[in-house]
Design an enzyme around this catalytic site. Structure first.
Site, PDB file in Angstrom:
ATOM      1  N   ARG A 106      17.183  22.654  23.113  1.00 29.05           N
ATOM      2  CA  ARG A 106      16.437  21.536  23.710  1.00 29.05           C
ATOM      3  C   ARG A 106      15.933  21.988  25.072  1.00 29.05           C
ATOM      4  NH1 ARG A 106      17.746  15.205  24.786  1.00 29.05           N
ATOM      5  NH2 ARG A 106      17.179  15.218  22.592  1.00 29.05           N
ATOM      6  N   HIS A 133       9.710  16.590  18.598  1.00 32.91           N
ATOM      7  CA  HIS A 133      11.127  16.202  18.451  1.00 32.91           C
ATOM      8  C   HIS A 133      11.402  16.035  16.942  1.00 32.91           C
ATOM      9  CE1 HIS A 133      15.004  14.916  19.474  1.00 32.91           C
ATOM     10  NE2 HIS A 133      14.771  13.742  20.023  1.00 32.91           N
ATOM     11  N   GLN A 136      14.490  14.135  15.334  1.00 32.54           N
ATOM     12  CA  GLN A 136      14.361  12.683  15.486  1.00 32.54           C
ATOM     13  C   GLN A 136      13.520  12.105  14.341  1.00 32.54           C
ATOM     14  OE1 GLN A 136      15.527  10.603  18.307  1.00 32.54           O
ATOM     15  NE2 GLN A 136      15.011   9.022  16.819  1.00 32.54           N
ATOM     16  N   ASP A 229       8.912   4.349  23.080  1.00 34.94           N
ATOM     17  CA  ASP A 229       9.739   5.362  23.736  1.00 34.94           C
ATOM     18  C   ASP A 229       9.621   5.111  25.237  1.00 34.94           C
ATOM     19  OD1 ASP A 229      11.068   7.734  24.427  1.00 34.94           O
ATOM     20  OD2 ASP A 229       9.334   9.029  24.033  1.00 34.94           O
ATOM     21  N   CYS A 270      13.563   5.854  19.806  1.00 34.28           N
ATOM     22  CA  CYS A 270      14.430   7.046  19.719  1.00 34.28           C
ATOM     23  C   CYS A 270      15.644   6.937  20.636  1.00 34.28           C
ATOM     24  CB  CYS A 270      13.612   8.301  20.038  1.00 34.28           C
ATOM     25  SG  CYS A 270      12.718   8.190  21.595  1.00 34.28           S
ATOM     26  N   ARG A 315      20.650  10.110  13.196  1.00 31.28           N
ATOM     27  CA  ARG A 315      20.443  11.418  13.828  1.00 31.28           C
ATOM     28  C   ARG A 315      21.483  12.411  13.319  1.00 31.28           C
ATOM     29  NH1 ARG A 315      18.100  12.145  18.496  1.00 31.28           N
ATOM     30  NH2 ARG A 315      17.876  14.234  17.612  1.00 31.28           N
TER      31      ARG A 315
END
Ligand code: CP
Ligand code: NVA
Length: 329
Positions: A106, A133, A136, A229, A270, A315
């Site tokens: 990440r 991402h 996700q 988001d 998310c 997730r």
């Protein structure tokens, strides 16, 4: 379906059939977890988890998923490794590739995770970059599929900064899997034209559509999924808050927007989310700009339409599927 040895850097690299396979595998692994059936098929293997940005869900998901698969993990936090400061990405990749069977990364630019993948010699998984991402996306698709029993024909509207990792990734995921994607934002927050063109081709193949609109009422009307988001992403400077709050406040997800979307519409995010003043940054921005919530109202976030915690749980199951599918025997 054989994904052994594959990297997982962006959904652009995966066919709709491969994505569906990962969702099916996640569903199977989720069921096994609920029934307490062990899946520790990778005993003796180890994975490295590099985080140059902070995380709750992604880190915990990789750790728990790896442990469930029988593996050991090493968490490398921004301050505790040599990466980028004393050692290049290429050298880091070649070192970790000798010690670990897989590497999660990440961080910032997509080119970093791509370079890591080029040199590691083991599967590399993108745990979020500025641009994408992808893990996700699997959780989001699984959550939508669980709720509606299908993906094709679902209309998903993304409200907010649609040029960053979440907007880009949702547009890719939706267009590949046959969901109609709407980016609802001021024009300067639309995803970049090149990616839109590429996704229009995916949409053509899957029989879906891509709409970019500034109009909140038109954009959200009849939506099945309303998604948002944070307005300022990790790694962006504090100075952008003022402009973002000014530009994106009309795109806050409210009860009125959910009503316009339709009686069955669900809300996804998310996470983490600024839906109240119970966070340090939320409180600071609240005091500075005289607001009590940002990208979504507390009312919507806490409502029965909000499936954000199902999404967060997914997730872990989907990340487990990615590792299970791509790791070598
Ligand atoms: N959604 C998500 O990636 O959360 P974290 O930043 O907590 O990992
Ligand atoms: N756009 C957000 C997503 C967090 C999961 C960020 O990059 O901070």
């Amino acid at each position: 379906m054989d994904l052994k040895g594959r990297n997982f850097l962006t959904l652009k690299d995966f066919s709709p059939e491969e994505i569906e396979y990962l969702l099916d595998l996640a569903e199977e692994l989720k069921e096994k977890k609920k029934k307490g059936i062990p899946v520790d098929i990778y005993r003796g293997k180890n994975v490295a988890l590099i985080f140059e940005k902070t995380s709750t869900r992604t880190r915990c998901s990789f750790e728990v998923a790896a442990h469930d698969l029988g593996m050991g993990t090493t968490y490398l936090e921004p301050a505790s490794s040599q990466i980028g400061k004393k050692e290049s990405i290429a050298d880091t990749a070649r070192v970790l590739g000798r010690i670990y069977e897989g590497i999660e990364y990440r961080g910032y630019g997509q080119e970093i995770v791509e370079e890591l993948a080029r040199y590691a010699g083991v599967p590399v998984w993108n745990g979020l970059t500025n641009e994408y991402h992808p893990t996700q996306m699997l959780a989001d698709l699984l959550t939508i599929r669980e709720h509606y029993g299908r993906l094709k024909g679902i209309r998903l509207v993304y409200m907010g900064d649609a040029r960053y990792n979440m907007g880009n990734s949702l547009m890719i995921a939706c267009s590949k899997m046959g969901l109609d994607f709407v980016a609802c934002a001021p024009e300067k927050y639309f995803p970049n034209g090149e990616l839109v063109d590429q996704c229009r081709k995916y949409a053509e193949a899957s029989g879906s559509s891509i709409t970019l609109t500034e109009d909140v009422s038109e954009g959200t009307r009849g939506a099945d999924v309303v998604y948002t988001d944070v307005w300022v992403s990790m790694g962006e400077p504090d100075e952008v808050w003022e402009e973002r709050i000014r530009d994106l406040s009309p795109y806050r997800v409210t009860k009125e927007i959910m009503e316009n979307a339709g009686p069955e519409a669900i809300f996804l995010h998310c996470l983490p989310s600024f839906h109240d003043l119970k966070t340090k940054i939320g409180l600071e921005m609240g005091q500075r700009f005289g607001i009590t919530e940002m990208e979504v109202t507390d009312e919507v976030f806490e409502s029965a339409r909000s499936k954000v915690f199902d999404e967060a749980e997914n997730r872990m199951h989907t990340i487990k599927a990615v590792m299970a599918a791509t790791l070598g025997e």
